[in-house]
Design an enzyme around this catalytic site. Sequence first.
Site, PDB file in Angstrom:
ATOM      1  N   LEU A 250       1.087   1.830   3.317  1.00 13.53           N
ATOM      2  CA  LEU A 250       0.761   0.517   2.764  1.00 13.53           C
ATOM      3  C   LEU A 250       0.266   0.671   1.320  1.00 13.53           C
ATOM      4  O   LEU A 250       0.766  -0.004   0.410  1.00 13.53           O
ATOM      5  CB  LEU A 250      -0.323  -0.160   3.625  1.00 13.53           C
ATOM      6  CG  LEU A 250      -0.934  -1.448   3.068  1.00 13.53           C
ATOM      7  CD1 LEU A 250       0.099  -2.583   3.056  1.00 13.53           C
ATOM      8  CD2 LEU A 250      -2.146  -1.900   3.911  1.00 13.53           C
TER       9      LEU A 250
ATOM     10  N   SER B 110      -7.022  -1.882  -2.065  1.00 13.44           N
ATOM     11  CA  SER B 110      -7.731  -2.972  -1.390  1.00 13.44           C
ATOM     12  C   SER B 110      -6.936  -4.274  -1.464  1.00 13.44           C
ATOM     13  O   SER B 110      -6.893  -5.048  -0.510  1.00 13.44           O
ATOM     14  CB  SER B 110      -9.097  -3.179  -2.052  1.00 13.44           C
ATOM     15  OG  SER B 110      -9.930  -2.075  -1.784  1.00 13.44           O
TER      16      SER B 110
ATOM     17  N   TRP C 152      -1.640   8.021  -1.203  1.00 12.80           N
ATOM     18  CA  TRP C 152      -2.696   8.393  -0.247  1.00 12.80           C
ATOM     19  C   TRP C 152      -2.190   8.352   1.193  1.00 12.80           C
ATOM     20  O   TRP C 152      -2.865   7.827   2.075  1.00 12.80           O
ATOM     21  CB  TRP C 152      -3.921   7.471  -0.359  1.00 12.80           C
ATOM     22  CG  TRP C 152      -4.327   7.091  -1.737  1.00 12.80           C
ATOM     23  CD1 TRP C 152      -4.378   5.831  -2.252  1.00 12.80           C
ATOM     24  CD2 TRP C 152      -4.757   7.963  -2.783  1.00 12.80           C
ATOM     25  NE1 TRP C 152      -4.797   5.877  -3.550  1.00 12.80           N
ATOM     26  CE2 TRP C 152      -5.045   7.179  -3.908  1.00 12.80           C
ATOM     27  CE3 TRP C 152      -4.925   9.350  -2.878  1.00 12.80           C
ATOM     28  CZ2 TRP C 152      -5.484   7.701  -5.111  1.00 12.80           C
ATOM     29  CZ3 TRP C 152      -5.356   9.878  -4.072  1.00 12.80           C
ATOM     30  CH2 TRP C 152      -5.637   9.057  -5.168  1.00 12.80           C
TER      31      TRP C 152
ATOM     32  N   GLY D 146      -6.798  -0.067  13.755  1.00  9.50           N
ATOM     33  CA  GLY D 146      -7.030   1.215  13.089  1.00  9.50           C
ATOM     34  C   GLY D 146      -8.488   1.389  12.723  1.00  9.50           C
ATOM     35  O   GLY D 146      -9.042   2.489  12.782  1.00  9.50           O
ATOM     36  N   ARG D 147      -9.115   0.281  12.362  1.00 13.95           N
ATOM     37  CA  ARG D 147     -10.525   0.357  11.936  1.00 13.95           C
ATOM     38  C   ARG D 147     -11.437   0.788  13.089  1.00 13.95           C
ATOM     39  O   ARG D 147     -12.479   1.412  12.848  1.00 13.95           O
ATOM     40  CB  ARG D 147     -10.943  -0.987  11.319  1.00 13.95           C
ATOM     41  CG  ARG D 147     -10.295  -1.152   9.949  1.00 13.95           C
ATOM     42  CD  ARG D 147     -10.322  -2.533   9.362  1.00 13.95           C
ATOM     43  NE  ARG D 147      -9.543  -2.524   8.116  1.00 13.95           N
ATOM     44  CZ  ARG D 147      -9.107  -3.598   7.487  1.00 13.95           C
ATOM     45  NH1 ARG D 147      -9.383  -4.804   7.965  1.00 13.95           N
ATOM     46  NH2 ARG D 147      -8.407  -3.491   6.384  1.00 13.95           N
TER      47      ARG D 147
ATOM     48  N   ARG E  62     -35.496  26.734  13.603  1.00 16.77           N
ATOM     49  CA  ARG E  62     -36.056  27.119  12.304  1.00 16.77           C
ATOM     50  C   ARG E  62     -37.564  26.858  12.264  1.00 16.77           C
ATOM     51  O   ARG E  62     -38.019  25.763  12.630  1.00 16.77           O
ATOM     52  CB  ARG E  62     -35.361  26.299  11.215  1.00 16.77           C
ATOM     53  CG  ARG E  62     -35.944  26.423   9.849  1.00 16.77           C
ATOM     54  CD  ARG E  62     -35.535  27.714   9.199  1.00 16.77           C
ATOM     55  NE  ARG E  62     -36.011  27.771   7.836  1.00 16.77           N
ATOM     56  CZ  ARG E  62     -35.927  28.855   7.081  1.00 16.77           C
ATOM     57  NH1 ARG E  62     -35.364  29.952   7.559  1.00 16.77           N
ATOM     58  NH2 ARG E  62     -36.382  28.842   5.843  1.00 16.77           N
TER      59      ARG E  62
ATOM     60  N   GLN F 188     -30.028  18.049   4.501  1.00 18.68           N
ATOM     61  CA  GLN F 188     -31.436  18.150   4.088  1.00 18.68           C
ATOM     62  C   GLN F 188     -32.261  18.893   5.147  1.00 18.68           C
ATOM     63  O   GLN F 188     -33.075  19.745   4.815  1.00 18.68           O
ATOM     64  CB  GLN F 188     -31.985  16.731   3.857  1.00 18.68           C
ATOM     65  CG  GLN F 188     -33.308  16.680   3.144  1.00 18.68           C
ATOM     66  CD  GLN F 188     -33.203  17.117   1.681  1.00 18.68           C
ATOM     67  OE1 GLN F 188     -32.118  17.162   1.121  1.00 18.68           O
ATOM     68  NE2 GLN F 188     -34.318  17.477   1.085  1.00 18.68           N
TER      69      GLN F 188
ATOM     70  N   GLY G 227     -31.876  22.472   4.869  1.00 14.67           N
ATOM     71  CA  GLY G 227     -32.332  23.089   3.621  1.00 14.67           C
ATOM     72  C   GLY G 227     -31.194  23.852   2.950  1.00 14.67           C
ATOM     73  O   GLY G 227     -30.046  23.420   2.975  1.00 14.67           O
TER      74      GLY G 227
ATOM     75  N   GLU H 214      -8.553   2.834   5.301  1.00 17.03           N
ATOM     76  CA  GLU H 214      -8.347   1.720   6.250  1.00 17.03           C
ATOM     77  C   GLU H 214      -9.272   0.539   5.919  1.00 17.03           C
ATOM     78  O   GLU H 214      -9.801  -0.131   6.809  1.00 17.03           O
ATOM     79  CB  GLU H 214      -8.465   2.199   7.693  1.00 17.03           C
ATOM     80  CG  GLU H 214      -7.364   3.216   7.974  1.00 17.03           C
ATOM     81  CD  GLU H 214      -6.960   3.370   9.398  1.00 17.03           C
ATOM     82  OE1 GLU H 214      -7.171   2.451  10.183  1.00 17.03           O
ATOM     83  OE2 GLU H 214      -6.395   4.438   9.716  1.00 17.03           O
TER      84      GLU H 214
HETATM   85  N1  CAA Z   1      -4.556 -10.502  11.436  1.00 14.94           N
HETATM   86  C1  CAA Z   1      -3.535 -11.320  11.179  1.00 14.94           C
HETATM   87  N2  CAA Z   1      -3.320 -11.893   9.981  1.00 14.94           N
HETATM   88  C2  CAA Z   1      -4.201 -11.619   9.006  1.00 14.94           C
HETATM   89  C3  CAA Z   1      -5.312 -10.780   9.203  1.00 14.94           C
HETATM   90  C4  CAA Z   1      -5.466 -10.191  10.501  1.00 14.94           C
HETATM   91  N3  CAA Z   1      -6.477  -9.366  10.767  1.00 14.94           N
HETATM   92  N4  CAA Z   1      -5.988 -10.696   8.048  1.00 14.94           N
HETATM   93  C5  CAA Z   1      -5.355 -11.458   7.151  1.00 14.94           C
HETATM   94  N5  CAA Z   1      -4.273 -12.011   7.745  1.00 14.94           N
HETATM   95  C6  CAA Z   1      -3.309 -12.954   7.151  1.00 14.94           C
HETATM   96  C7  CAA Z   1      -3.992 -14.227   6.676  1.00 14.94           C
HETATM   97  O1  CAA Z   1      -4.135 -15.163   7.726  1.00 14.94           O
HETATM   98  C8  CAA Z   1      -3.037 -14.714   5.612  1.00 14.94           C
HETATM   99  O2  CAA Z   1      -1.920 -15.334   6.183  1.00 14.94           O
HETATM  100  P1  CAA Z   1      -1.587 -16.895   5.925  1.00 14.94           P
HETATM  101  O3  CAA Z   1      -1.515 -17.085   4.433  1.00 14.94           O
HETATM  102  O4  CAA Z   1      -0.314 -17.106   6.631  1.00 14.94           O
HETATM  103  O5  CAA Z   1      -2.744 -17.638   6.520  1.00 14.94           O
HETATM  104  C9  CAA Z   1      -2.538 -13.407   5.001  1.00 14.94           C
HETATM  105  O6  CAA Z   1      -2.765 -12.382   5.975  1.00 14.94           O
HETATM  106  C10 CAA Z   1      -3.232 -13.052   3.709  1.00 14.94           C
HETATM  107  O7  CAA Z   1      -4.587 -12.971   3.999  1.00 14.94           O
HETATM  108  P2  CAA Z   1      -5.709 -13.286   2.935  1.00 14.94           P
HETATM  109  O8  CAA Z   1      -5.437 -14.597   2.277  1.00 14.94           O
HETATM  110  O9  CAA Z   1      -7.033 -13.111   3.602  1.00 14.94           O
HETATM  111  O10 CAA Z   1      -5.415 -12.127   1.862  1.00 14.94           O
HETATM  112  P3  CAA Z   1      -6.315 -11.485   0.766  1.00 14.94           P
HETATM  113  O11 CAA Z   1      -5.430 -11.096  -0.356  1.00 14.94           O
HETATM  114  O12 CAA Z   1      -7.491 -12.335   0.469  1.00 14.94           O
HETATM  115  O13 CAA Z   1      -6.815 -10.061   1.392  1.00 14.94           O
HETATM  116  C11 CAA Z   1      -7.678  -8.423   2.819  1.00 14.94           C
HETATM  117  C12 CAA Z   1      -7.019  -9.795   2.685  1.00 14.94           C
HETATM  118  C13 CAA Z   1      -8.461  -8.489   4.117  1.00 14.94           C
HETATM  119  C14 CAA Z   1      -8.629  -8.106   1.699  1.00 14.94           C
HETATM  120  C15 CAA Z   1      -6.554  -7.386   2.896  1.00 14.94           C
HETATM  121  O14 CAA Z   1      -5.838  -7.306   1.682  1.00 14.94           O
HETATM  122  C16 CAA Z   1      -7.034  -6.005   3.280  1.00 14.94           C
HETATM  123  O15 CAA Z   1      -7.319  -5.755   4.451  1.00 14.94           O
HETATM  124  N6  CAA Z   1      -7.103  -5.054   2.314  1.00 14.94           N
HETATM  125  C17 CAA Z   1      -7.408  -3.674   2.596  1.00 14.94           C
HETATM  126  C18 CAA Z   1      -6.171  -2.871   2.882  1.00 14.94           C
HETATM  127  C19 CAA Z   1      -6.442  -1.643   3.656  1.00 14.94           C
HETATM  128  O16 CAA Z   1      -7.190  -1.633   4.616  1.00 14.94           O
HETATM  129  N7  CAA Z   1      -5.775  -0.554   3.276  1.00 14.94           N
HETATM  130  C20 CAA Z   1      -5.876   0.675   3.989  1.00 14.94           C
HETATM  131  C21 CAA Z   1      -4.641   1.477   3.800  1.00 14.94           C
HETATM  132  S1  CAA Z   1      -4.069   2.273   5.226  1.00 14.94           S
HETATM  133  C22 CAA Z   1      -4.944   3.709   5.361  1.00 14.94           C
HETATM  134  O17 CAA Z   1      -5.943   3.912   4.738  1.00 14.94           O
HETATM  135  C23 CAA Z   1      -4.423   4.602   6.386  1.00 14.94           C
HETATM  136  C24 CAA Z   1      -4.819   6.019   6.330  1.00 14.94           C
HETATM  137  O18 CAA Z   1      -4.126   6.809   5.746  1.00 14.94           O
HETATM  138  C25 CAA Z   1      -5.960   6.507   7.098  1.00 14.94           C
END
Ligand code: CAA
Length: 379
Positions: A125, A132, A156, A242-243, A268, A336, A339, A363
């Site tokens: 992703l 973010s 990443w 995933g979270r 210790r 800590q 030590g 995530e």
């Molecule tokens: N379930 C279903 N739909 C969801 C949702 C969920 N949990 N969260 C958001 N949506 C939908 C919303 O309803 C919206 O849809 P509609 O317009 O149809 O209503 C759409 O998604 C967009 O949502 P937002 O308007 O809330 O979007 P936003 O731009 O404000 O951002 C955010 C939302 C929560 C910040 C999101 O961008 C986010 O989660 N960002 C973080 C990304 C992330 O976690 N990346 C990790 C990468 S993967 C990784 O790290 C894996 C690894 O290697 C370990």
Amino acid sequence: MNFELTEEHKMIRDAARDFAQTELLPGVIERDETQTFPSSQIKKLGNLGLLGMMVNPRYGGAGMDTISYVLAMEEISKVDASCAVVMSVNNSLVCWGLETFGTEEQKEKYLKPLASGEIIGAFCLSEPEAGSDATSQKTTAFDKGDHYLLNGTKNWITNGSSASVYIVIAQTDVQKGHKGINAFIIEKGMEGFVVGEKENKLGIRGSDTHSIMFTDVKVPKENRIGEDGFGFTFAMKTLSGGRIGIAAQALGIASGAYELALQYSKERKAFGKEISKHQAIAFKLADMATEIDAARLLCLKAAWLKDNGQNYDKAGAMAKVFASETAMKTTTEAVQVHGGYGFVKEYHVERLMRDAKITQIYEGTSEIQRIVISRSVLK
Ligand code: CAA
């Protein structure tokens, strides 16, 4: 309300604990130092059923619940957080999405070998300019009739070079914003698919993190997951589960460091008695134990909600932000308590401290979790 684990849950937790002690502990320091991917250990995790824990046995999984997943993740992470992230990504970000939203053909072809641990998967992703802000996808996959043409770069990527199957999120219709995003199944080796250099990381150094480049990769139409435009929702729903996995990883890192600090503090001696008998250390241990217990309860609650068909978006975000911040705090305090010994590699706690940091970032950063939580409570 019942806080007692079932006998089956205890068995799974104990099996994961034994595995971590016998198979992961030997060599964990060297793997961290040399950034060596734990290939043979991951194979064995697969044989134990820990790579497709929640997948229906019909598709090669172990058919367990999310509570079992949290318990196993904690035990694996206590010892080797690098193995744990491989396990988390394969279970939550790859298998879950395929089982929940994939077609029967996709499940037969991809889910079965992924869930049984024959191969592992990756989830793509993040991009150089979309971490973010996940809706700002620059990777494109344009419809060319019988296939999509995929172009772009992902950053990443956990399991970047060790995976065989990649779930890739891409923009298919630029005009439609997040409603014009799709998720695709990509196989390593497809023409135009290139794995970039391995990242040299602060922590979870045993896992392999790479950029992935796509240049005119022809993706068969049948490799799209779900209806056209479902990709962003797919990514969000997948990340919600995933979270919980990463929260459990953070919990394990914290409890692993705490157990080491507890043991060390009883051995210790300073100023004529065990350091655990000094209030300065005893209070640190008290805070660690309290926060770890709270983090575990949040993880188990999120898992319980998921297992019982209830919404777990907020609960998973709460578990992740709290557990990851607990991991950072606890591991720093564990160093800590040790030590000077805490500052050298043989005592494990410095590695756990380095490993903890990423749980506040991937995530969804702690800041993103707070967005998810605050939007939910303000709704
Ligand atoms: N379930 C279903 N739909 C969801 C949702 C969920 N949990 N969260 C958001 N949506 C939908 C919303 O309803 C919206 O849809 P509609 O317009 O149809 O209503 C759409 O998604 C967009 O949502 P937002 O308007 O809330 O979007 P936003 O731009 O404000 O951002 C955010 C939302 C929560 C910040 C999101 O961008 C986010 O989660 N960002 C973080 C990304 C992330 O976690 N990346 C990790 C990468 S993967 C990784 O790290 C894996 C690894 O290697 C370990």
